[in-house]
Design a protein around this motif. Structure first.
Motif, PDB file in Angstrom:
ATOM      1  N   LEU A 295      -2.496  40.709 -76.345  1.00 51.51           N
ATOM      2  CA  LEU A 295      -3.279  39.778 -77.160  1.00 51.51           C
ATOM      3  C   LEU A 295      -4.557  39.365 -76.431  1.00 51.51           C
ATOM      4  N   ARG A 296      -4.431  39.048 -75.173  1.00 48.86           N
ATOM      5  CA  ARG A 296      -5.614  38.633 -74.397  1.00 48.86           C
ATOM      6  C   ARG A 296      -6.656  39.754 -74.349  1.00 48.86           C
ATOM      7  N   ALA A 297      -6.189  40.967 -74.090  1.00 50.69           N
ATOM      8  CA  ALA A 297      -7.122  42.089 -73.979  1.00 50.69           C
ATOM      9  C   ALA A 297      -7.871  42.315 -75.289  1.00 50.69           C
ATOM     10  N   ALA A 298      -7.133  42.297 -76.411  1.00 53.40           N
ATOM     11  CA  ALA A 298      -7.761  42.542 -77.708  1.00 53.40           C
ATOM     12  C   ALA A 298      -8.757  41.440 -78.065  1.00 53.40           C
ATOM     13  N   LEU A 299      -8.377  40.193 -77.844  1.00 53.50           N
ATOM     14  CA  LEU A 299      -9.249  39.081 -78.225  1.00 53.50           C
ATOM     15  C   LEU A 299     -10.439  38.954 -77.274  1.00 53.50           C
ATOM     16  N   SER A 300     -10.224  39.232 -76.002  1.00 53.06           N
ATOM     17  CA  SER A 300     -11.347  39.200 -75.052  1.00 53.06           C
ATOM     18  C   SER A 300     -12.370  40.272 -75.392  1.00 53.06           C
ATOM     19  N   ARG A 301     -11.889  41.445 -75.796  1.00 52.86           N
ATOM     20  CA  ARG A 301     -12.797  42.516 -76.194  1.00 52.86           C
ATOM     21  C   ARG A 301     -13.616  42.102 -77.421  1.00 52.86           C
ATOM     22  N   ASP A 302     -12.952  41.484 -78.389  1.00 58.06           N
ATOM     23  CA  ASP A 302     -13.663  41.010 -79.573  1.00 58.06           C
ATOM     24  C   ASP A 302     -14.695  39.953 -79.218  1.00 58.06           C
ATOM     25  N   GLU A 303     -14.326  39.069 -78.292  1.00 60.65           N
ATOM     26  CA  GLU A 303     -15.257  38.010 -77.869  1.00 60.65           C
ATOM     27  C   GLU A 303     -16.507  38.614 -77.242  1.00 60.65           C
ATOM     28  N   ARG A 304     -16.334  39.608 -76.391  1.00 60.43           N
ATOM     29  CA  ARG A 304     -17.490  40.247 -75.754  1.00 60.43           C
ATOM     30  C   ARG A 304     -18.378  40.926 -76.803  1.00 60.43           C
ATOM     31  N   GLU A 305     -17.744  41.592 -77.775  1.00 62.98           N
ATOM     32  CA  GLU A 305     -18.528  42.274 -78.811  1.00 62.98           C
ATOM     33  C   GLU A 305     -19.313  41.288 -79.663  1.00 62.98           C
ATOM     34  N   ARG A 306     -18.707  40.137 -79.994  1.00 60.82           N
ATOM     35  CA  ARG A 306     -19.425  39.136 -80.785  1.00 60.82           C
ATOM     36  C   ARG A 306     -20.612  38.579 -80.022  1.00 60.82           C
ATOM     37  N   LEU A 307     -20.409  38.287 -78.741  1.00 58.57           N
ATOM     38  CA  LEU A 307     -21.506  37.775 -77.923  1.00 58.57           C
ATOM     39  C   LEU A 307     -22.624  38.807 -77.790  1.00 58.57           C
ATOM     40  N   LYS A 308     -22.230  40.075 -77.648  1.00 59.53           N
ATOM     41  CA  LYS A 308     -23.223  41.142 -77.524  1.00 59.53           C
ATOM     42  C   LYS A 308     -24.066  41.242 -78.780  1.00 59.53           C
ATOM     43  N   ARG A 309     -23.418  41.156 -79.952  1.00 58.36           N
ATOM     44  CA  ARG A 309     -24.172  41.211 -81.208  1.00 58.36           C
ATOM     45  C   ARG A 309     -25.119  40.025 -81.340  1.00 58.36           C
ATOM     46  N   ALA A 310     -24.740  38.909 -80.745  1.00 58.92           N
ATOM     47  CA  ALA A 310     -25.588  37.711 -80.811  1.00 58.92           C
ATOM     48  C   ALA A 310     -26.621  37.689 -79.697  1.00 58.92           C
ATOM     49  N   GLY A 311     -26.661  38.732 -78.868  1.00 55.32           N
ATOM     50  CA  GLY A 311     -27.629  38.781 -77.778  1.00 55.32           C
ATOM     51  C   GLY A 311     -27.292  37.863 -76.631  1.00 55.32           C
TER      52      GLY A 311
END
Length: 514
Positions: A288-304
């Protein structure tokens, strides 16, 4: 390229109106199937398709409708040989090349395909679905009776190849409703029950639990239990009191999702109702941590943006219960969280196991607490308020050193009588082995039973609404209740065998393979 009047969809390898299908040569149909296939086509597959094409061309002459060959059921890893839309009906057709006899497995296969479409394909929710099994070597149809169930999925028809058109005509003559709109049906969303990882990702993306529902037609989702827990937490905060709630549910009902919803909705650091989900299941926590952390990084990346180095917000609200417990000795203060969710709370350690662990690993002999008492003592350090939610699995073997849910009730009664208890009405059932502790705790008077704290419907197995009740009654030797529950089962595959020794041997063998 598609030979049909409607553009080819990726969901099927060949799609066309029946008129277009009949006008195409066998080689043209075979060519499109081969072109869109997701694997190399061998001679046996080509011959099977040729046999199916020949059968359908003979049987569908003069019929209006649309045909889908090799219709892919997303995420289920399955393909239906053919789906036929005609009038107001959806026909699910499964061919068995080289077979001349009916098998239970083949019947179940085509039935499952029909149920998958009915319950998970939005275009099929409101229409009748007719599963048809055709063993290509069969010379006489053996099951031709049209028997619809309440959900408008018919019992499978088992036909010889030459009996297909007669069955279709019979079904269409008895059908009612508007014709299926082919384009809308073909493009409709397919929504099977989400996995725990997929559900967690949706919740973390700041959607509420209403978005994580079982798409099985008309099933109650998790919202009722979730809303009740939110009310209990808010009441504790508003009235400055301490509460503990016990949530029960059949296997696969979504107890962990309820906990995830609370944790994700109250995950902001510094929030008065900051929550944490605790689990003793290390692999689940890691995934769960790995999946959600990956999503968090992707969202931040899209937001610059970039996540601050060393910062991982996911770790703040999903933790291993043993790591959380270790914080008890690092500070004399309370935990940072006012809302604590314990997943699989019945697996908390008893006093003997805790004492042995603390002596060997922490150098603290004569430890006086069971794990439930220890964790409640830690949370009770809050001077104002706190809420503990125990997610309780039933019907599970309690292993050596596990306390069972009764230890939580006993800890509250003995050491924390000022805590208010909210208990699922099902917690007294035999499968939770807590009836004696509940009866004893009732004497304290600070206990409230709540129907809304039980999740009654499995999300993992959408035909299993009554299976848990049947199994519980069977194991408790309650014959009448077992008969009543069995009568409520709808097409759930159950088998009986009087050869008890053979069943025990199989169970032992299966256990050794785990």
């Amino acid at each position: 390229m598609s030979f049909g009047s409607t553009p080819l969809l990726q969901r099927s390898w060949y799609q066309a109106t029946i008129g277009d299908f009949l006008s195409h040569t066998d080689k043209e149909v075979l060519g499109e199937l081969a072109q869109n296939a997701e694997f190399s086509i061998d001679e046996s597959q080509r011959d099977a398709w040729a046999e199916q094409i020949s059968c359908l061309k003979e049987q569908l002459v003069g019929l209006n409708g649309s045909l889908f060959f090799e219709f892919v059921i997303p995420r289920m890893g399955s393909r239906v040989d053919a789906v036929l839309l005609a009038g107001s009906l959806v026909f699910v057709i499964e061919f068995k090349t080289g077979q001349s006899e009916l098998t239970r497995a083949a019947v179940d296969q085509v039935w499952d395909y029909a149920l998958d479409l009915k319950n998970f394909h939005e275009g099929s929710h409101a229409v009748a679905v007719v599963p048809i099994l055709i063993p290509m070597g069969m010379t006489r149809s053996v099951e031709t009776t049209l028997t619809p169930d309440a959900d408008r999925v018919y019992r499978p028809l088992c036909l010889a190849p030459g009996g297909l058109r007669s069955a279709i005509n019979d079904a269409l003559a008895k059908a009612d409703g508007d014709p299926v709109q082919v384009d809308l049906w073909a493009s409709a969303a397919y929504k099977p029950t989400p996995t725990i990882i997929e559900a967690a990702r949706v919740l973390y993306a700041e959607h509420r639990v209403e978005a994580i529902r079982c798409f099985d037609a008309d099933k109650q989702n998790l919202s009722v239990t979730t809303r009740r827990l939110e009310e209990i937490v808010e009441s504790a905060r508003r009235n400055q009191k301490k509460v503990i709630a016990f949530v029960t549910g059949v296997p696969g009902a979504g107890k962990t999702l309820v906990g995830l919803n609370i944790a994700t909705q109250h995950r902001e650091t510094g929030e008065a109702t900051h929550a944490v989900l605790l689990s003793g299941n290390g692999p689940l926590v890691a995934v769960l941590r790995a999946a959600l952390s990956r999503d968090e990084r992707e969202r931040l990346k899209r937001a610059g943006r970039k996540r601050p180095k060393g910062s991982d917000p996911v770790k703040q609200f999903i933790q291993n219960v043993h790591h959380f417990r270790d914080e008890y000795y690092k500070s004399a203060g309370p935990p940072a969280d006012h809302v604590i969710v314990f997943d699989e709370a019945q697996r908390a350690w008893n006093h003997a196991k805790m004492a042995d662990f603390m002596k060997r690993k922490k150098g603290k002999p004569d430890f006086p607490y069971s794990e439930p008492a220890f964790l409640l003592d830690y949370v009770d350090r809050h001077r104002d308020w706190a809420a503990v939610v125990c997610l309780v699995g039933g019907g599970q073997e309690i292993h050596t050193g596990e306390a069972g849910i009764g230890a939580w009730l006993e800890a509250v009664q003995r050491s924390f009588p000022h805590w208010e208890m909210h208990i699922s009405t099902k917690l007294a059932d035999s499968e939770y082995t807590a009836s004696a502790a509940i009866q004893s705790a009732c004497e304290g008077g600070n206990m409230h039973f709540d129907d809304h704290l039980h999740l009654a419907v499995s999300m993992r197995s959408f035909r299993a609404e009554n299976v848990s009740a049947f199994v519980r009654a069977l194991l408790d030797c309650e014959k009448e209740r077992a008969r009543e529950a069995l009568a409520q089962l709808k097409r759930y595959p159950l088998f009986s065998d009087a050869r008890l020794r053979r069943r025990k041997a199989l169970a032992t063998t299966a256990g050794s393979r785990k």
